[in-house]
Motif scaffolding. Structure first.
Motif, mmCIF file in Angstrom:
data_model
loop_
_atom_site.group_PDB
_atom_site.id
_atom_site.type_symbol
_atom_site.label_atom_id
_atom_site.label_comp_id
_atom_site.label_asym_id
_atom_site.label_seq_id
_atom_site.Cartn_x
_atom_site.Cartn_y
_atom_site.Cartn_z
ATOM 1 N N ALA A 78 32.824 45.165 41.375
ATOM 2 C CA ALA A 78 31.908 44.947 40.245
ATOM 3 C C ALA A 78 32.195 43.595 39.600
ATOM 4 O O ALA A 78 31.265 42.848 39.255
ATOM 5 C CB ALA A 78 32.062 46.074 39.234
ATOM 6 N N CYS A 79 33.461 43.254 39.453
ATOM 7 C CA CYS A 79 33.806 41.955 38.846
ATOM 8 C C CYS A 79 33.420 40.797 39.754
ATOM 9 O O CYS A 79 32.985 39.740 39.272
ATOM 10 C CB CYS A 79 35.292 41.896 38.503
ATOM 11 S SG CYS A 79 35.683 42.887 37.049
ATOM 12 N N LEU A 80 33.548 40.980 41.069
ATOM 13 C CA LEU A 80 33.144 39.905 41.994
ATOM 14 C C LEU A 80 31.663 39.604 41.813
ATOM 15 O O LEU A 80 31.248 38.445 41.712
ATOM 16 C CB LEU A 80 33.434 40.305 43.449
ATOM 17 C CG LEU A 80 34.915 40.451 43.830
ATOM 18 C CD1 LEU A 80 35.027 40.935 45.285
ATOM 19 C CD2 LEU A 80 35.683 39.148 43.643
ATOM 20 N N CYS A 118 41.345 40.957 28.619
ATOM 21 C CA CYS A 118 42.297 41.961 29.112
ATOM 22 C C CYS A 118 41.491 43.217 29.431
ATOM 23 O O CYS A 118 40.344 43.353 28.990
ATOM 24 C CB CYS A 118 43.362 42.256 28.060
ATOM 25 S SG CYS A 118 42.660 42.924 26.540
ATOM 26 N N ASN A 119 42.087 44.133 30.198
ATOM 27 C CA ASN A 119 41.375 45.389 30.443
ATOM 28 C C ASN A 119 41.441 46.285 29.209
ATOM 29 O O ASN A 119 42.408 46.252 28.437
ATOM 30 C CB ASN A 119 41.871 46.100 31.706
ATOM 31 C CG ASN A 119 43.348 46.400 31.713
ATOM 32 O OD1 ASN A 119 44.152 45.701 31.096
ATOM 33 N ND2 ASN A 119 43.738 47.447 32.419
ATOM 34 N N ILE A 120 40.389 47.046 29.022
ATOM 35 C CA ILE A 120 40.260 47.942 27.866
ATOM 36 C C ILE A 120 39.840 49.305 28.400
ATOM 37 O O ILE A 120 38.712 49.459 28.905
ATOM 38 C CB ILE A 120 39.197 47.412 26.866
ATOM 39 C CG1 ILE A 120 39.509 45.959 26.458
ATOM 40 C CG2 ILE A 120 39.117 48.320 25.645
ATOM 41 C CD1 ILE A 120 38.387 45.264 25.679
ATOM 42 N N GLU A 121 40.750 50.270 28.335
ATOM 43 C CA GLU A 121 40.457 51.603 28.877
ATOM 44 C C GLU A 121 39.982 52.539 27.768
ATOM 45 O O GLU A 121 40.484 52.492 26.647
ATOM 46 C CB GLU A 121 41.707 52.176 29.565
ATOM 47 C CG GLU A 121 42.066 51.363 30.789
ATOM 48 C CD GLU A 121 43.277 51.886 31.551
ATOM 49 O OE1 GLU A 121 43.972 52.784 31.031
ATOM 50 O OE2 GLU A 121 43.510 51.367 32.660
ATOM 51 N N ILE A 122 39.000 53.359 28.125
ATOM 52 C CA ILE A 122 38.383 54.307 27.199
ATOM 53 C C ILE A 122 38.602 55.706 27.782
ATOM 54 O O ILE A 122 38.549 55.870 29.002
ATOM 55 C CB ILE A 122 36.863 53.977 27.073
ATOM 56 C CG1 ILE A 122 36.644 52.514 26.633
ATOM 57 C CG2 ILE A 122 36.146 54.947 26.131
ATOM 58 C CD1 ILE A 122 37.240 52.109 25.301
ATOM 59 N N GLY A 153 48.237 52.632 32.737
ATOM 60 C CA GLY A 153 49.463 51.832 32.607
ATOM 61 C C GLY A 153 49.374 50.512 33.363
ATOM 62 O O GLY A 153 50.337 49.752 33.433
ATOM 63 N N PHE A 154 48.213 50.229 33.939
ATOM 64 C CA PHE A 154 48.001 49.008 34.732
ATOM 65 C C PHE A 154 47.381 47.965 33.817
ATOM 66 O O PHE A 154 46.229 48.097 33.406
ATOM 67 C CB PHE A 154 47.087 49.344 35.922
ATOM 68 C CG PHE A 154 46.863 48.217 36.884
ATOM 69 C CD1 PHE A 154 47.913 47.708 37.642
ATOM 70 C CD2 PHE A 154 45.589 47.681 37.072
ATOM 71 C CE1 PHE A 154 47.695 46.671 38.550
ATOM 72 C CE2 PHE A 154 45.359 46.663 37.976
ATOM 73 C CZ PHE A 154 46.421 46.162 38.717
ATOM 74 N N ARG A 155 48.173 46.948 33.486
ATOM 75 C CA ARG A 155 47.731 45.956 32.498
ATOM 76 C C ARG A 155 47.250 44.704 33.218
ATOM 77 O O ARG A 155 47.931 44.204 34.125
ATOM 78 C CB ARG A 155 48.892 45.610 31.554
ATOM 79 C CG ARG A 155 49.479 46.839 30.891
ATOM 80 C CD ARG A 155 50.782 46.522 30.165
ATOM 81 N NE ARG A 155 50.528 45.803 28.925
ATOM 82 C CZ ARG A 155 50.179 46.393 27.796
ATOM 83 N NH1 ARG A 155 50.073 47.704 27.736
ATOM 84 N NH2 ARG A 155 49.951 45.677 26.715
ATOM 85 N N CYS A 201 36.995 45.833 32.687
ATOM 86 C CA CYS A 201 37.992 45.031 33.403
ATOM 87 C C CYS A 201 38.237 43.719 32.657
ATOM 88 O O CYS A 201 37.333 43.184 31.991
ATOM 89 C CB CYS A 201 37.506 44.692 34.808
ATOM 90 S SG CYS A 201 37.441 46.084 35.941
ATOM 91 N N ALA A 202 39.442 43.194 32.832
ATOM 92 C CA ALA A 202 39.846 41.956 32.155
ATOM 93 C C ALA A 202 38.911 40.790 32.483
ATOM 94 O O ALA A 202 38.563 39.989 31.605
ATOM 95 C CB ALA A 202 41.274 41.610 32.558
ATOM 96 N N GLU A 203 38.505 40.696 33.745
ATOM 97 C CA GLU A 203 37.673 39.565 34.183
ATOM 98 C C GLU A 203 36.347 39.561 33.433
ATOM 99 O O GLU A 203 35.876 38.528 32.956
ATOM 100 C CB GLU A 203 37.377 39.661 35.691
ATOM 101 C CG GLU A 203 38.587 39.585 36.601
ATOM 102 C CD GLU A 203 39.227 40.940 36.880
ATOM 103 O OE1 GLU A 203 39.212 41.825 36.000
ATOM 104 O OE2 GLU A 203 39.749 41.105 37.995
HETATM 105 N N1 THU Z 1 40.996 46.451 36.325
HETATM 106 C C1 THU Z 1 40.760 45.177 35.895
HETATM 107 O O1 THU Z 1 40.973 44.852 34.713
HETATM 108 N N2 THU Z 1 40.260 44.286 36.788
HETATM 109 C C2 THU Z 1 39.966 44.564 38.095
HETATM 110 O O2 THU Z 1 39.448 43.702 38.807
HETATM 111 C C3 THU Z 1 40.279 45.885 38.635
HETATM 112 C C4 THU Z 1 40.753 46.903 37.678
HETATM 113 C C5 THU Z 1 41.532 47.446 35.368
HETATM 114 C C6 THU Z 1 40.575 48.532 34.988
HETATM 115 C C7 THU Z 1 41.511 49.664 34.612
HETATM 116 O O3 THU Z 1 41.871 49.518 33.248
HETATM 117 C C8 THU Z 1 42.753 49.427 35.452
HETATM 118 O O4 THU Z 1 42.646 48.096 35.940
HETATM 119 C C9 THU Z 1 42.907 50.371 36.610
HETATM 120 O O5 THU Z 1 41.757 50.433 37.364
#
Ligand code: THU
Length: 128
Positions: free
Chosen positions: A90-92, A43-47, A25-27, A55-57
């Motif tokens: 990981a995104c950093l 955007c983030n894409i959850e599987i 639920g975290f967008r 992650c969105a980044e």
């Molecule tokens: N998420 C991101 O999109 N970017 C971040 O830097 C941290 C986490 C997303 C991944 C997952 O869909 C949700 O946030 C919760 O971890």
């Protein structure tokens, strides 16, 4: 603040609408500004197999890099919570591959943002 940052912030808020986050639920929305002044969003894409989540980044970076972009100025990141969230480690590392001086704009809401230089969020990056 740089004149394009307001557009970048708006773009990241808009990009969040495409988030696919049925499990947390975290967008998250990201908008990446290139040196040539183009914006790529993600955007983030959850599987359901959760570790496959993107992650969105990294989605924004992958879109830009696959279109031939390599030089970036800033990334704006927004979420659906009224709080500042820092990008995951990981995104950093992923972002640092391309621009260690990237400006990272973290958005709590339109009136409350924080801007960091990536090298301050990741002072020591892994290097091959
Ligand atoms: N998420 C991101 O999109 N970017 C971040 O830097 C941290 C986490 C997303 C991944 C997952 O869909 C949700 O946030 C919760 O971890």
């Amino acid at each position: 603040m740089h004149k394009n940052f307001n557009i970048l912030i708006e773009s990241s808020i808009k990009a969040k609408k495409s988030a696919y986050a049925p499990f947390s639920g975290f967008r998250v929305g990201a908008a990446l500004l290139t040196k040539s002044n183009k914006i790529y969003t993600g955007c983030n894409i959850e599987i359901s197999s959760l570790s496959l989540t993107l992650c969105a980044e990294r989605v924004a970076f992958a879109k830009a890099i696959s279109e031939g972009e390599k030089r970036f100025t800033a990334i704006a990141i927004s979420t659906n919570r009224n709080k500042i969230f820092y990008p995951c480690g990981a995104c950093l590392q992923f972002m640092a591959e391309f621009s260690i001086n990237l400006k990272v704009i973290l958005i709590k809401n339109k009136k409350d943002i924080k801007i960091f230089n990536l090298k301050n969020l990741l002072p020591k990056k892994f290097n091959l």
